[in-house]
Design a protein around this motif. Structure first.
Motif, PDB file in Angstrom:
ATOM      1  N   ALA A  91      -3.193  12.047  -7.909  1.00 31.19           N
ATOM      2  CA  ALA A  91      -3.779  12.877  -6.857  1.00 31.19           C
ATOM      3  C   ALA A  91      -3.428  14.336  -7.077  1.00 31.19           C
ATOM      4  O   ALA A  91      -2.308  14.666  -7.493  1.00 31.19           O
ATOM      5  N   ALA A  92      -4.397  15.201  -6.757  1.00 30.27           N
ATOM      6  CA  ALA A  92      -4.186  16.640  -6.872  1.00 30.27           C
ATOM      7  C   ALA A  92      -4.782  17.327  -5.653  1.00 30.27           C
ATOM      8  O   ALA A  92      -5.979  17.197  -5.390  1.00 30.27           O
ATOM      9  N   PRO A 102      -0.085  16.430  -9.716  1.00 30.55           N
ATOM     10  CA  PRO A 102       1.346  16.367  -9.457  1.00 30.55           C
ATOM     11  C   PRO A 102       1.819  15.019  -8.893  1.00 30.55           C
ATOM     12  O   PRO A 102       3.016  14.734  -8.917  1.00 30.55           O
ATOM     13  N   TYR A 103       0.896  14.221  -8.379  1.00 26.61           N
ATOM     14  CA  TYR A 103       1.286  12.962  -7.731  1.00 26.61           C
ATOM     15  C   TYR A 103       0.725  11.776  -8.522  1.00 26.61           C
ATOM     16  O   TYR A 103      -0.468  11.743  -8.842  1.00 26.61           O
ATOM     17  N   TRP A 104       1.611  10.798  -8.767  1.00 26.50           N
ATOM     18  CA  TRP A 104       1.241   9.638  -9.581  1.00 26.50           C
ATOM     19  C   TRP A 104       1.733   8.360  -8.931  1.00 26.50           C
ATOM     20  O   TRP A 104       2.805   8.330  -8.314  1.00 26.50           O
ATOM     21  N   ALA A 163      -3.368   5.867  -0.655  1.00 28.17           N
ATOM     22  CA  ALA A 163      -2.633   7.126  -0.580  1.00 28.17           C
ATOM     23  C   ALA A 163      -2.121   7.376   0.823  1.00 28.17           C
ATOM     24  O   ALA A 163      -2.799   7.077   1.810  1.00 28.17           O
ATOM     25  N   SER A 164      -0.935   7.956   0.896  1.00 19.90           N
ATOM     26  CA  SER A 164      -0.408   8.395   2.188  1.00 19.90           C
ATOM     27  C   SER A 164      -0.903   9.811   2.445  1.00 19.90           C
ATOM     28  O   SER A 164      -1.432  10.474   1.557  1.00 19.90           O
ATOM     29  N   GLY A 165      -0.722  10.310   3.666  1.00 20.62           N
ATOM     30  CA  GLY A 165      -1.101  11.682   3.950  1.00 20.62           C
ATOM     31  C   GLY A 165      -2.318  11.784   4.842  1.00 20.62           C
ATOM     32  O   GLY A 165      -3.124  10.854   4.928  1.00 20.62           O
ATOM     33  N   VAL A 177       2.433  13.281  -1.348  1.00 19.59           N
ATOM     34  CA  VAL A 177       1.502  12.151  -1.336  1.00 19.59           C
ATOM     35  C   VAL A 177       2.140  11.001  -2.093  1.00 19.59           C
ATOM     36  O   VAL A 177       2.685  11.189  -3.187  1.00 19.59           O
ATOM     37  N   GLN A 178       2.071   9.837  -1.514  1.00 23.79           N
ATOM     38  CA  GLN A 178       2.538   8.638  -2.204  1.00 23.79           C
ATOM     39  C   GLN A 178       1.337   7.751  -2.520  1.00 23.79           C
ATOM     40  O   GLN A 178       0.455   7.569  -1.680  1.00 23.79           O
TER      41      GLN A 178
END
Length: 127
Positions: A98-99, A115-117, A24-26, A2-3
């Protein structure tokens, strides 16, 4: 993977408002719990607000409760932080996180769950 890309930071006088956005991507955004954290100069990163994937559950730090509102638009893969009645002590770099929770109803308030920042956006509040 995720970005996250934050926007909306800036300079404002005490008592003013800002709205931060985090895109957010995804394709499974609804299964990601989202959070906002901040880091003031010379201090560690602290929790600000979190929201579950379905948007039904939210949690706030005591320092922002009643002034900040976290929300999300899952159709746009975006989470928001509406900040009202800003104070000089709100000055910080604000980070979106994001988690993946595997569920739409969970949220997290601790950094190590995320894990995503994003890269962060500066918010400066003058007195």
């Amino acid at each position: 993977q995720v970005q996250l890309v934050e926007s909306g930071g800036g300079e404002v006088q005490a008592g003013g408002s800002l709205r931060l956005s985090c895109a957010a991507s995804g394709r499974t955004f609804t299964t990601y719990a989202m959070g906002w954290f901040r880091q003031a100069p010379g201090k560690g990163r602290e929790f600000v607000a979190a929201i579950s994937g379905n948007g039904y559950s939210t949690k706030y730090a005591d320092s922002v409760k009643g002034r900040f509102t976290i929300s999300r638009d899952n159709a746009k893969n975006t989470v928001y932080l509406q900040m009202n009645s800003l104070k000089p002590e709100d000055t910080a770099v604000y980070y979106c996180a994001a988690a993946g929770s595997g569920s739409t109803g969970l949220l997290y308030i601790y950094e190590h769950h995320y894990p995503y920042w994003g890269q962060g956006t500066q918010v400066s509040v003058s007195s």
